[in-house]
Design a protein around this motif. Structure first.
Motif, PDB file in Angstrom:
ATOM      1  N   UNK A   1      61.136  31.967  26.546  1.00  0.00           N
ATOM      2  CA  UNK A   1      60.305  33.038  27.081  1.00  0.00           C
ATOM      3  C   UNK A   1      59.590  32.553  28.341  1.00  0.00           C
ATOM      4  N   UNK A   2      59.287  33.497  29.224  1.00  0.00           N
ATOM      5  CA  UNK A   2      58.604  33.139  30.472  1.00  0.00           C
ATOM      6  C   UNK A   2      57.196  32.615  30.192  1.00  0.00           C
ATOM      7  N   UNK A   3      56.486  33.276  29.295  1.00  0.00           N
ATOM      8  CA  UNK A   3      55.117  32.875  28.988  1.00  0.00           C
ATOM      9  C   UNK A   3      55.058  31.452  28.443  1.00  0.00           C
ATOM     10  N   UNK A   4      55.970  31.137  27.521  1.00  0.00           N
ATOM     11  CA  UNK A   4      56.009  29.801  26.941  1.00  0.00           C
ATOM     12  C   UNK A   4      56.385  28.759  27.998  1.00  0.00           C
ATOM     13  N   UNK A   5      57.300  29.115  28.885  1.00  0.00           N
ATOM     14  CA  UNK A   5      57.734  28.198  29.939  1.00  0.00           C
ATOM     15  C   UNK A   5      56.581  27.855  30.869  1.00  0.00           C
ATOM     16  N   UNK A   6      55.830  28.872  31.276  1.00  0.00           N
ATOM     17  CA  UNK A   6      54.690  28.655  32.166  1.00  0.00           C
ATOM     18  C   UNK A   6      53.647  27.767  31.499  1.00  0.00           C
ATOM     19  N   UNK A   7      53.419  27.983  30.203  1.00  0.00           N
ATOM     20  CA  UNK A   7      52.442  27.169  29.480  1.00  0.00           C
ATOM     21  C   UNK A   7      52.875  25.703  29.425  1.00  0.00           C
ATOM     22  N   UNK A   8      54.143  25.477  29.103  1.00  0.00           N
ATOM     23  CA  UNK A   8      54.632  24.107  28.951  1.00  0.00           C
ATOM     24  C   UNK A   8      54.677  23.366  30.287  1.00  0.00           C
ATOM     25  N   UNK A   9      55.007  24.079  31.364  1.00  0.00           N
ATOM     26  CA  UNK A   9      55.107  23.439  32.677  1.00  0.00           C
ATOM     27  C   UNK A   9      53.772  23.371  33.401  1.00  0.00           C
ATOM     28  N   UNK A  10      52.784  24.114  32.906  1.00  0.00           N
ATOM     29  CA  UNK A  10      51.462  24.076  33.520  1.00  0.00           C
ATOM     30  C   UNK A  10      51.323  24.925  34.759  1.00  0.00           C
ATOM     31  N   UNK A  11      52.266  25.849  35.006  1.00  0.00           N
ATOM     32  CA  UNK A  11      52.204  26.713  36.174  1.00  0.00           C
ATOM     33  C   UNK A  11      51.240  27.878  35.944  1.00  0.00           C
ATOM     34  N   UNK A  12      50.785  28.444  37.040  1.00  0.00           N
ATOM     35  CA  UNK A  12      49.933  29.622  36.971  1.00  0.00           C
ATOM     36  C   UNK A  12      50.778  30.850  36.644  1.00  0.00           C
ATOM     37  N   UNK A  13      50.392  31.670  35.675  1.00  0.00           N
ATOM     38  CA  UNK A  13      51.152  32.892  35.378  1.00  0.00           C
ATOM     39  C   UNK A  13      51.303  33.777  36.609  1.00  0.00           C
ATOM     40  N   UNK A  14      52.469  34.398  36.751  1.00  0.00           N
ATOM     41  CA  UNK A  14      52.733  35.249  37.908  1.00  0.00           C
ATOM     42  C   UNK A  14      51.734  36.401  37.989  1.00  0.00           C
ATOM     43  N   UNK A  15      51.287  36.906  36.831  1.00  0.00           N
ATOM     44  CA  UNK A  15      50.347  38.026  36.820  1.00  0.00           C
ATOM     45  C   UNK A  15      49.024  37.644  37.482  1.00  0.00           C
ATOM     46  N   UNK A  16      48.583  36.411  37.295  1.00  0.00           N
ATOM     47  CA  UNK A  16      47.328  35.960  37.895  1.00  0.00           C
ATOM     48  C   UNK A  16      47.471  35.839  39.414  1.00  0.00           C
ATOM     49  N   UNK A  17      48.628  35.364  39.867  1.00  0.00           N
ATOM     50  CA  UNK A  17      48.885  35.291  41.308  1.00  0.00           C
ATOM     51  C   UNK A  17      48.982  36.689  41.905  1.00  0.00           C
ATOM     52  N   UNK A  18      49.596  37.612  41.162  1.00  0.00           N
ATOM     53  CA  UNK A  18      49.660  39.007  41.620  1.00  0.00           C
ATOM     54  C   UNK A  18      48.253  39.572  41.790  1.00  0.00           C
ATOM     55  N   UNK A  19      47.375  39.264  40.847  1.00  0.00           N
ATOM     56  CA  UNK A  19      46.011  39.794  40.893  1.00  0.00           C
ATOM     57  C   UNK A  19      45.262  39.318  42.137  1.00  0.00           C
ATOM     58  N   UNK A  20      45.385  38.024  42.454  1.00  0.00           N
ATOM     59  CA  UNK A  20      44.626  37.515  43.598  1.00  0.00           C
ATOM     60  C   UNK A  20      45.227  37.986  44.914  1.00  0.00           C
ATOM     61  N   UNK A  21      46.551  38.105  44.972  1.00  0.00           N
ATOM     62  CA  UNK A  21      47.193  38.603  46.193  1.00  0.00           C
ATOM     63  C   UNK A  21      46.849  40.082  46.406  1.00  0.00           C
ATOM     64  N   UNK A  22      46.850  40.859  45.334  1.00  0.00           N
ATOM     65  CA  UNK A  22      46.471  42.273  45.438  1.00  0.00           C
ATOM     66  C   UNK A  22      45.013  42.410  45.888  1.00  0.00           C
ATOM     67  N   UNK A  23      44.153  41.517  45.397  1.00  0.00           N
ATOM     68  CA  UNK A  23      42.745  41.556  45.794  1.00  0.00           C
ATOM     69  C   UNK A  23      42.598  41.240  47.279  1.00  0.00           C
TER      70      UNK A  23
END
Length: 239
Positions: A80-102
């Protein structure tokens, strides 16, 4: 074999053949990893292989090693994407979307709301730099997705295109330089979170600087607002 050929003394270099190896393009490596997963009957969610390739930095060996670790920690035969991001320590895409939209909306409250939720400022800044890199290419190259310059699922490509159109190339280029400079400055005594907060404020205020990129960003913002206003006026005017 060496990863630092410039350190090999000239006497040795003059007596050897040189076979430089290059990193594999992201799109090619993603396709290869997809075939590996298919052969191993592993199902992957959109964005997983892109994250693996990014963690492997273009190296086939390192990417396969990361993929193997993820499969080892997966539930069943599914990544799963969510599990992959957690294991690799990357920032979730949704959080990056939020700051770029802001940033696109010049919404300070939303932007600093995202900043306040960040756990690892340094990791977040590096991931934000990667996002800006993708947006700059999307804004500058008409067929960036078709040419494999920027990857991602269809939904993610749609979001990137929308964000690039709303912010503009000048502001994106300025943002990329600001974030890159902030990452380099993080090695100093100033806390990383403060660096993140300062660069966030600068991203909202291109008018606070008089350099060429800031001026271009301000002009681009004015033109976009005038274009939006003109379109709205044309819509309201009866035929």
């Amino acid at each position: 074999a060496t990863t630092e050929p410039e350190k090999v003394i000239g006497t040795i270099r003059s007596r050897t053949h040189h076979y430089p190896f290059r990193l594999v393009p992201s799109r090619t490596l993603e396709d290869y990893l997809a075939k590996v997963c298919e052969s191993e009957t592993i199902t992957v969610e959109p964005g997983v292989l892109a994250a693996v390739v990014r963690a492997g930095a273009g190296s086939v060996r390192d990417s396969l090693s990361v993929l193997d670790q993820l499969i080892g920690g997966a539930e069943g035969q599914h990544l799963s994407y969510e599990r992959t991001v957690q294991l690799l320590g990357f920032t979730p895409a949704a959080l990056l979307d939020d700051i770029v939209d802001a940033i696109a909306d010049s919404d300070g409250a939303a932007l600093f709301g995202v900043v306040d939720s960040v756990i690892d400022p340094e990791r977040f800044m590096k991931d934000l730099l990667e996002r800006f890199r993708d947006l700059v290419i999307v804004a500058a190259v008409e067929d960036a997705f078709e040419n494999g310059l920027v990857g991602g699922s269809d939904d993610q490509r749609s979001r990137l295109q929308s964000q690039a159109d709303r912010i503009g190339l000048a502001a994106l280029t300025r943002g990329t330089e600001l974030v890159a400079t902030a990452i380099a400055d993080m090695k100093g005594p100033t806390p990383p979170r403060l660096h993140l907060e300062l660069v966030s404020a600068k991203l909202l205020l291109p008018g606070a600087h008089d350099d060429e990129l800031s001026l271009a960003a301000r002009l681009d913002r004015i033109e976009r607002r005038m274009s939006i206003a003109g379109a709205a006026e044309a819509t309201e005017t009866p035929a």
